[in-house]
Structures are given as C-alpha cells and as structure tokens.
Motif scaffolding. Structure first.
Motif, PDB file in Angstrom:
ATOM      1  N   VAL A 199       3.871   2.020   2.308  1.00  0.00           N
ATOM      2  CA  VAL A 199       4.907   2.870   2.368  1.00  0.00           C
ATOM      3  C   VAL A 199       4.309   4.148   2.463  1.00  0.00           C
ATOM      4  O   VAL A 199       3.172   4.537   1.810  1.00  0.00           O
ATOM      5  CB  VAL A 199       5.699   2.942   0.687  1.00  0.00           C
ATOM      6  N   ARG A 200       4.604   4.865   3.738  1.00  0.00           N
ATOM      7  CA  ARG A 200       3.984   6.223   3.942  1.00  0.00           C
ATOM      8  C   ARG A 200       4.906   7.264   3.933  1.00  0.00           C
ATOM      9  O   ARG A 200       5.993   7.205   4.374  1.00  0.00           O
ATOM     10  CB  ARG A 200       3.327   6.243   5.333  1.00  0.00           C
ATOM     11  N   ARG A 201       4.638   8.212   3.025  1.00  0.00           N
ATOM     12  CA  ARG A 201       5.449   9.218   2.577  1.00  0.00           C
ATOM     13  C   ARG A 201       5.246  10.502   3.421  1.00  0.00           C
ATOM     14  O   ARG A 201       3.997  10.866   3.618  1.00  0.00           O
ATOM     15  CB  ARG A 201       5.297   9.598   0.974  1.00  0.00           C
ATOM     16  N   HIS A 202       6.210  11.308   3.747  1.00  0.00           N
ATOM     17  CA  HIS A 202       6.044  12.750   4.531  1.00  0.00           C
ATOM     18  C   HIS A 202       5.633  13.644   3.432  1.00  0.00           C
ATOM     19  O   HIS A 202       6.204  13.561   2.479  1.00  0.00           O
ATOM     20  CB  HIS A 202       7.404  12.729   5.106  1.00  0.00           C
ATOM     21  N   PRO A 203       4.539  14.276   3.971  1.00  0.00           N
ATOM     22  CA  PRO A 203       4.220  15.388   3.062  1.00  0.00           C
ATOM     23  C   PRO A 203       4.983  16.425   2.682  1.00  0.00           C
ATOM     24  O   PRO A 203       4.817  16.828   1.590  1.00  0.00           O
ATOM     25  CB  PRO A 203       2.914  15.969   4.000  1.00  0.00           C
ATOM     26  N   VAL A 204       5.990  16.689   3.572  1.00  0.00           N
ATOM     27  CA  VAL A 204       7.127  17.507   3.058  1.00  0.00           C
ATOM     28  C   VAL A 204       7.995  17.072   1.905  1.00  0.00           C
ATOM     29  O   VAL A 204       8.481  17.766   1.250  1.00  0.00           O
ATOM     30  CB  VAL A 204       8.060  18.133   4.407  1.00  0.00           C
ATOM     31  N   HIS A 205       8.156  15.749   1.813  1.00  0.00           N
ATOM     32  CA  HIS A 205       8.812  15.310   0.585  1.00  0.00           C
ATOM     33  C   HIS A 205       7.949  14.663  -0.211  1.00  0.00           C
ATOM     34  O   HIS A 205       7.632  13.115  -0.071  1.00  0.00           O
ATOM     35  CB  HIS A 205       9.915  14.292   1.238  1.00  0.00           C
ATOM     36  N   PRO A 206       7.397  14.995  -1.271  1.00  0.00           N
ATOM     37  CA  PRO A 206       6.244  14.396  -2.021  1.00  0.00           C
ATOM     38  C   PRO A 206       6.936  13.280  -2.997  1.00  0.00           C
ATOM     39  O   PRO A 206       6.342  12.550  -3.567  1.00  0.00           O
ATOM     40  CB  PRO A 206       5.804  15.615  -2.782  1.00  0.00           C
TER      41      PRO A 206
ATOM     42  N   LEU B 149       5.360   0.393   6.927  1.00  0.00           N
ATOM     43  CA  LEU B 149       4.371  -0.263   7.947  1.00  0.00           C
ATOM     44  C   LEU B 149       4.314  -1.622   7.392  1.00  0.00           C
ATOM     45  O   LEU B 149       4.055  -2.179   6.402  1.00  0.00           O
ATOM     46  CB  LEU B 149       3.064   0.401   7.783  1.00  0.00           C
ATOM     47  N   ARG B 150       4.663  -2.671   8.497  1.00  0.00           N
ATOM     48  CA  ARG B 150       4.646  -4.186   8.058  1.00  0.00           C
ATOM     49  C   ARG B 150       3.240  -4.479   8.928  1.00  0.00           C
ATOM     50  O   ARG B 150       3.252  -4.534  10.077  1.00  0.00           O
ATOM     51  CB  ARG B 150       6.006  -4.553   8.782  1.00  0.00           C
TER      52      ARG B 150
ATOM     53  N   GLY C  96       0.871  -1.058  -0.040  1.00  0.00           N
ATOM     54  CA  GLY C  96      -0.056  -0.056  -0.111  1.00  0.00           C
ATOM     55  C   GLY C  96       0.829   1.172  -0.176  1.00  0.00           C
ATOM     56  O   GLY C  96       1.887   1.284   0.525  1.00  0.00           O
ATOM     57  N   VAL C  97       0.591   2.168  -0.655  1.00  0.00           N
ATOM     58  CA  VAL C  97       1.286   3.386  -1.041  1.00  0.00           C
ATOM     59  C   VAL C  97       0.440   4.702  -0.547  1.00  0.00           C
ATOM     60  O   VAL C  97      -0.747   4.713  -1.023  1.00  0.00           O
ATOM     61  CB  VAL C  97       1.801   3.620  -2.555  1.00  0.00           C
TER      62      VAL C  97
ATOM     63  N   ARG D 195      -2.621   3.448   4.636  1.00  0.00           N
ATOM     64  CA  ARG D 195      -3.910   3.332   5.691  1.00  0.00           C
ATOM     65  C   ARG D 195      -5.013   2.232   5.357  1.00  0.00           C
ATOM     66  O   ARG D 195      -5.316   1.760   6.300  1.00  0.00           O
ATOM     67  CB  ARG D 195      -4.194   4.831   5.645  1.00  0.00           C
ATOM     68  N   LEU D 196      -5.367   2.138   4.266  1.00  0.00           N
ATOM     69  CA  LEU D 196      -6.453   1.277   4.012  1.00  0.00           C
ATOM     70  C   LEU D 196      -6.098  -0.171   4.191  1.00  0.00           C
ATOM     71  O   LEU D 196      -6.670  -0.808   4.849  1.00  0.00           O
ATOM     72  CB  LEU D 196      -6.733   1.118   2.220  1.00  0.00           C
TER      73      LEU D 196
END
Length: 362
Positions: free
Chosen positions: A139-146, A130-131, A77-78, A83-84
């Motif tokens: 894979v969760r990306r930081h909003p500051v680093h798109p 996230l495992r 999941g990206v 989140r889903l």
C-alpha cells in the motif's frame, strides 16, 4: 502468528492491526525502532506486515521479505514497507491497481483461482496497491494525503490471511527445509519403498502420493505400475516439488502443486493413494479421506504410513495419545468407514505405522 515489523514509534499498526486482530490469530510486533531484532525465518508465520519508516533497505527486513515471498506467506507492505517488498522481489512483475477503500477487482485471490488482471496504474483516494506474486501487496500512500484510505484493502488482506493460515504455516515450515530434507532422513528411503509395495498395485494402474514432499516414494510406485502406469505426487509446498525435481523424481511421475483436500483430479482417477505422515497434521482429516476416496476408483487402495509407530512417537515425546488423535484405531477406522473406505490392515508397531484400506464399491 501474524508478524508486524514497525520501523518508527510514530507509525503504529492502527487500522491494519485492527483488521488483522479481527481474524482471531495471534499478532506479534517487532519494534525495530526500539532495538528489537527482526526474525530470521518465517517459521510459524501466517502473515508478514512491514510498516512505513525512514528510507533505506535494511538487510534483515529484505531477507525476511524474500523468505516470505519464497514460502508464499501473505505479505503486506505499507509505505516504505511497500518499497522494501518491491526490492525483495528483485524488481518482480508488480502491477498497480486502484483502491477506493476496497481491494481492486482481482485483488487478493488465491493463486490457484486467480484469473483476473489488475487494471492499469491509477491513483484514487490517495492510495495505490502494488501486487507482487499471488499473495504480496504493498500500500503506497500519496504524500498529499497522509491519512490512509486503505481499510478495505486491509480487510481483504486479513480475510486472505485467515483463509490461508493453515497452508501458510505448512509452506513456511517446509520451504526452508526442503533442500536438505532427504539428507536429514536418508535412512527412511527403503522403509518408504517397502511400505509402498504393500499397496500391491499392478502394471498399468495409476498411483498417487499425497503429501509427496521430495518424492522419495515415487520410484517405488513406478516399480509397481510399470512404464504403462501413471504416477503422480501432490504437495502443498513449491520448494518440496522443486527439490523432488532436482532429485530427478519428476521422471518417475508427475509433480503437482495442490491442496490434499482439493485435488485437481477427476473422480475415480487413480487406483491407489499413498500418504506418509500427513493425515494427522490436516485440520479436517475426514475431509481429506473423503477427497481421497473421491479420486480413487472402486476397490482401489489407500495406504497410510509413517516410519515410526504412532503410539511410540507419542511416548518418545513424553505424552499420551490424545483421545481425539485421528490415527488411533478407535478414531481412524470409523472415519474410514464414514468416508468410503474398508480397513484391511491396521499396524501401530514400535517401528512403523501402517494402514491399508480398500475403496468401497459405490
């Protein structure tokens, strides 16, 4: 087939698609933003990728993710997809691990071999992983680093998918059918039992059913070896073993989750191996026969069975027997000789297929 779910036109698969394409496996994209319907099942899938998108928890995506988790289909999941994934796991014990373009230590291991623990929560390079369970990663990306710096994670995920493709397809197919498997084939039970008794095992011996499914033959094996003997059933699909336990067949023998070509047994551990409808579906039948010979004591017996004749099944489906079909006499008997077996009986009758072989003495 690798299934990608795309929520917006702007969020294309890009880097993850390139990594998955390198496996050589077919890729199918479901463009939810264009009105395409999310698949109802994971049948035929070797992996599921859910990409970023708007907030919300679409029921169809959650149902598909839950089905993938149940069948141990590798999931990635990206962004929103991560989140889903967490929601689909109902708040399961996911853990965060750092990624700097390569998967963290212990990441993307097959669950049978995994011994490492993920490091403490950490954020590096704008990416967190996230495992959830043995084969699901978000894979969760930081909003500051798109821009995602997760190419290494994608590559590791693609390698996992390729390595597990065959068993993933098997698990996905049988997981959805496990609960009703016995109901669909109620008439086959007595025929399986009759075939198992042709192994001619003795009281106190040790019997193994490889690809045991719901364990329908375990009672017949227990009848032969008696209370002093040992009976075990091995299957690749957890849902099948769960169905076997619900039927009370765990009382007839041990239920083991394992690959038919990598059995968790010592050399010479059993006196007989039973297998129904499995060998011709394995990617390397000779490897399986060699492994079954390894775990069988000298002069132990192998019995292959199917309640329909091999040639008859091909004719029923309107096709001739393929020259490389592993169950034809010309292919199977040489394979048995090469892997440590001596054929005692080969029957391809209209209403059953049965082979009995004896483990040669070393």
């Amino acid at each position: 087939m690798i299934q990608i779910v795309e929520h917006t036109a702007a969020e294309s698969p890009s880097a993850v698609a390139a990594a998955l394409a390198a496996t050589g496996l077919p890729v199918r994209v479901c463009r939810v933003w264009a009105g395409e319907r999310v698949p109802d099942t994971v049948d035929g899938m070797v992996a599921l990728v859910v990409l970023d998108g708007p907030p919300g928890a679409p029921a169809a995506q959650l149902a598909l993710l839950r089905a993938a988790l149940d069948a141990e289909v590798p999931v990635l999941g990206v962004g929103t997809g991560a989140r889903l994934l967490a929601l689909a796991a109902d708040g399961g014990a996911g853990s965060y691990a750092p990624s700097d373009g390569a998967a963290p230590q212990g990441a993307l291991h097959d669950h049978a071999d995994h011994t490492d623990h993920a490091p403490a929560p950490h954020d590096e390079g704008g990416v967190r992983v996230l495992r959830i369970g043995p084969s699901a990663w978000g894979v969760r990306r930081h909003p500051v680093h798109p821009v995602p710096y997760a190419d290494g994670v994608y590559g590791r995920f693609a390698a996992l998918v390729a390595d597990r493709a065959e068993r993933t397809t098997t698990r996905a197919f049988f997981t959805r059918r496990a609960a009703t498997w016995d109901e669909r084939f109620t008439d086959d039970g007595p025929r399986y039992a009759a075939a198992a008794h042709r192994m001619e095992l003795r009281s106190g011996q040790r019997a193994l059913d490889v690809g045991c499914g719901t364990g329908r033959v375990l009672p017949a094996l227990r009848d032969q070896v008696g209370p002093a003997g040992v009976v075990a059933g091995v299957d690749l699909t957890p849902a099948m073993l769960t169905a076997a336990a619900r039927q009370g067949r765990g009382a007839q023998g041990h239920l083991l989750l394992a690959d038919a070509c990598r059995l968790p047994l010592r050399t010479g551990a059993v006196d007989g191996v039973f297998s129904a409808g499995l060998l011709n579906h394995l990617p390397d039948p000779r490897r399986a026969l060699r492994e079954w010979a390894r775990v069988t004591a000298p002069l132990g017996v192998l019995l292959l069975f199917h309640p329909s004749g091999h040639a008859e099944r091909a004719a029923r489906h309107g096709r001739p027997l393929a020259p490389d079909d592993p169950l034809t006499e010309g292919n199977l008997l040489p394979a048995l000789r090469a892997t440590g077996w001596r054929t005692a009986c080969y029957e391809d009758a209209p209403h059953h297929f049965l082979l009995r072989a004896v483990r040669t003495a070393d």
